[in-house]
Design an enzyme around this catalytic site. Structure first.
Site, PDB file in Angstrom:
ATOM      1  N   HIS A   1       1.941   8.190   5.482  1.00  0.00           N
ATOM      2  CA  HIS A   1       0.946   9.160   5.948  1.00  0.00           C
ATOM      3  C   HIS A   1       1.459   9.937   7.156  1.00  0.00           C
ATOM      4  CE1 HIS A   1      -2.691   8.622   3.636  1.00  0.00           C
ATOM      5  NE2 HIS A   1      -2.608   7.301   3.724  1.00  0.00           N
TER       6      HIS A   1
ATOM      7  N   THR B   1      -7.299   3.960  -1.259  1.00  0.00           N
ATOM      8  CA  THR B   1      -6.961   2.550  -1.047  1.00  0.00           C
ATOM      9  C   THR B   1      -8.044   1.575  -1.508  1.00  0.00           C
ATOM     10  OG1 THR B   1      -5.530   3.127   0.783  1.00  0.00           O
ATOM     11  CG2 THR B   1      -6.362   0.865   0.740  1.00  0.00           C
TER      12      THR B   1
ATOM     13  N   ASP C   1      -1.485   0.497  -4.619  1.00  0.00           N
ATOM     14  CA  ASP C   1      -2.791   1.052  -4.964  1.00  0.00           C
ATOM     15  C   ASP C   1      -2.697   2.511  -5.400  1.00  0.00           C
ATOM     16  OD1 ASP C   1      -1.929   1.602  -2.379  1.00  0.00           O
ATOM     17  OD2 ASP C   1      -3.914   1.395  -1.462  1.00  0.00           O
ATOM     18  N   HIS C   2      -1.668   3.217  -4.938  1.00  0.00           N
ATOM     19  CA  HIS C   2      -1.493   4.647  -5.226  1.00  0.00           C
ATOM     20  C   HIS C   2      -0.139   5.049  -4.685  1.00  0.00           C
ATOM     21  CE1 HIS C   2      -2.095   4.997  -0.971  1.00  0.00           C
ATOM     22  NE2 HIS C   2      -3.228   4.329  -1.085  1.00  0.00           N
TER      23      HIS C   2
ATOM     24  N   ASN D   1     -13.274   5.542   0.019  1.00  0.00           N
ATOM     25  CA  ASN D   1     -13.066   4.805   1.274  1.00  0.00           C
ATOM     26  C   ASN D   1     -14.246   4.993   2.224  1.00  0.00           C
ATOM     27  OD1 ASN D   1     -10.575   3.836   0.503  1.00  0.00           O
ATOM     28  ND2 ASN D   1      -9.404   5.389   1.634  1.00  0.00           N
TER      29      ASN D   1
ATOM     30  N   ASP E   1       0.836  -1.206   0.000  1.00  0.00           N
ATOM     31  CA  ASP E   1       0.000   0.000   0.000  1.00  0.00           C
ATOM     32  C   ASP E   1       0.871   1.257   0.000  1.00  0.00           C
ATOM     33  OD1 ASP E   1      -1.928   2.030   0.729  1.00  0.00           O
ATOM     34  OD2 ASP E   1      -3.204   0.410   1.485  1.00  0.00           O
TER      35      ASP E   1
ATOM     36  N   HIS F   1      -2.924  10.999  -0.230  1.00  0.00           N
ATOM     37  CA  HIS F   1      -3.207  10.555  -1.600  1.00  0.00           C
ATOM     38  C   HIS F   1      -4.695  10.697  -1.833  1.00  0.00           C
ATOM     39  CE1 HIS F   1      -4.631   6.758   0.169  1.00  0.00           C
ATOM     40  NE2 HIS F   1      -3.603   6.883   0.998  1.00  0.00           N
TER      41      HIS F   1
ATOM     42  N   ASP G   1       2.422   2.620   3.577  1.00  0.00           N
ATOM     43  CA  ASP G   1       1.370   3.640   3.527  1.00  0.00           C
ATOM     44  C   ASP G   1       1.200   4.297   4.899  1.00  0.00           C
ATOM     45  OD1 ASP G   1      -1.132   4.781   2.083  1.00  0.00           O
ATOM     46  OD2 ASP G   1      -1.929   3.968   3.964  1.00  0.00           O
TER      47      ASP G   1
END
Ligand SMILES: [Zn+2]
Length: 423
Positions: A217, A81, A258-259, A102, A46, A360, A213
């Site tokens: 963050h 996500t 995913d990103h 999400n 992720d 993101h 991820d």
């Protein structure tokens, strides 16, 4: 048979007289090492940007990229996500696969809100994921986490809590996501499935690492601690590769993100309330983008104040979102979407404290949102591919599983045709 076993067998034969070999039970004479077919393992890291491979801390991933195929992959909008994990396994963009955010609402369930903990099939059944396609074709699957992999897709929730779900399809083996289950446990869970006898061994497996991820963050993509997380997950990929080798289990690994991740700051927050009164709209999501409904009777005023370009964000009616986003026709998407420029946030309240971090959900074509893609194994010739959309992963997975090409999907396997070794 590995060469070490061959030498051992030859040495044993040299020591034993012929009569002794003849006296061995028939089962021992005919016993052969099983030649295992490649398993397909889909791995999500992720929030892993492709340029994280340039930090010099990813020996395992970089080696897989060098001997397999790699690319900078474009996520689908929104670069969040759940929408993107569902896109990768369904071949449909969020507008069509039903997981448009999400956090989302649906007029058919006015008292409920979808969150990343929702496993009611109601939210998930617009599209079948690859493991459902495989199970329906008699191919055994197992998921050591993936958004939606605990859902009985196509099933029905019969009552409110405690839920009773009837019908639907899940992987033959699946696990309820829990972030505290360590990455080593996840890897070992995958390997344990592959240790099984052939009849109950999965041919398709997913696993998922959230660490890059989570740290991205918290500290931002450029922070050393994010690089450390990248190194740590690379080590888990190494554990998986070593475990597969120890099991003599060939595998086609498809590793995706995913990103990506953009640097954010409490100094870069645009407030919708600078344009419209707080009571004139209802915010569904805020952050890299804001989605909202005008209050009843305030539609024209809110549209007049918000639609169009503003410093650091731009707003559209859902029906007028530019076509390249492929987003806006699903009834679950709120009336107005405001998209922040990468690194900015758009929401309805000022940050409570100063902070920097990562985020993101931005324009899926922005470089910061690019996602990792590596595929390596006996099915692939080495190649560096041009960027492609993540809807193309699902057709590739069908190819790897020997499923016929699907129709009416958003992607195609065209980008992989020159690098796939068909058997
Ligand atoms: Zn994510």
């Amino acid at each position: 048979m590995r060469w070490t076993s061959k030498i051992a067998a030859a040495a044993l034969a040299a020591l034993l007289p012929l009569c002794a070999i003849a006296a061995l039970p028939a089962s021992a004479q005919t016993a052969t090492v099983e030649k295992k077919a490649p398993v397909t393992i889909l791995i999500s890291i992720d929030g892993f940007r492709p340029d994280y491979l340039d930090r010099g801390v990813t020996p395992n991933l970089s080696a897989l990229a060098a001997k397999g195929i790699s690319a900078s992959m474009r996520p689908s909008f929104p670069s969040k996500t759940f929408p993107n994990h569902w896109t990768i396994v369904t071949g449909l963009r969020p507008d069509r696969n039903g997981i448009v955010a999400n956090k989302m609402e649906d007029a058919a369930r006015p008292k409920e809100v979808f969150t990343m903990a929702s496993d009611d099939p109601f939210w998930w059944s617009a599209a079948d994921p690859i493991w459902v396609d495989a199970e329906k074709a008699g191919i055994r699957t197992a998921t050591m986490f993936w958004p939606g992999s605990n859902v009985a897709v196509g099933g029905t929730r019969e009552q409110d809590w405690p839920y009773t779900i009837t019908g639907g399809t899940r992987p033959s083996d699946w696990a309820q996501f829990n972030q505290v289950i360590s990455d080593t446990q996840r890897v070992n869970g995958v390997l344990d499935w592959l240790r099984r006898s052939a009849g109950i061994r999965p041919k398709f497996i997913t696993t998922y690492f959230d660490l890059v991820d989570t740290i991205g963050h918290t500290y931002g993509p450029g922070d050393q601690r994010t690089t450390d997380a990248v190194a740590e997950v690379d080590g888990k990929i190494g554990e998986l590769i070593a475990g597969l080798a120890a099991l003599d289990q060939p595998a086609n690994l498809v590793i995706v993100a995913d990103h990506g991740m953009a640097q954010t700051s409490s100094e870069r927050v645009a407030l919708l309330t600078d344009y419209v009164a707080k009571e004139d709209f209802r915010l569904v999501e805020g952050g890299s983008y804001a989605s909202l409904y005008p209050a009843e009777g305030k539609e024209a005023a809110v549209e007049k104040a918000l639609l169009g370009k503003h410093p650091h964000f731009e707003c559209w009616r859902k029906s007028e979102i530019p076509a390249r986003f492929h987003y806006g026709s699903n009834p679950r998407i709120p009336a107005i979407l405001c998209l922040a420029e990468p690194g900015w946030e758009v929401t309805d309240r000022a940050p409570r404290r100063a902070s920097v971090g990562g985020g993101h959900g931005y324009d899926h074509e922005s470089p910061e949102m690019a996602a990792l893609f590596i595929a390596s194994g006996p099915a692939f010739r080495p190649a560096k591919l041009p960027p492609f959309d993540n809807v193309d992963v699902y057709p590739l997975l069908r190819d790897l599983l020997g499923l016929p090409a699907a129709t009416d999907k958003d992607g195609s396997d065209a980008v992989f045709r020159g690098v796939l070794i068909r058997r």
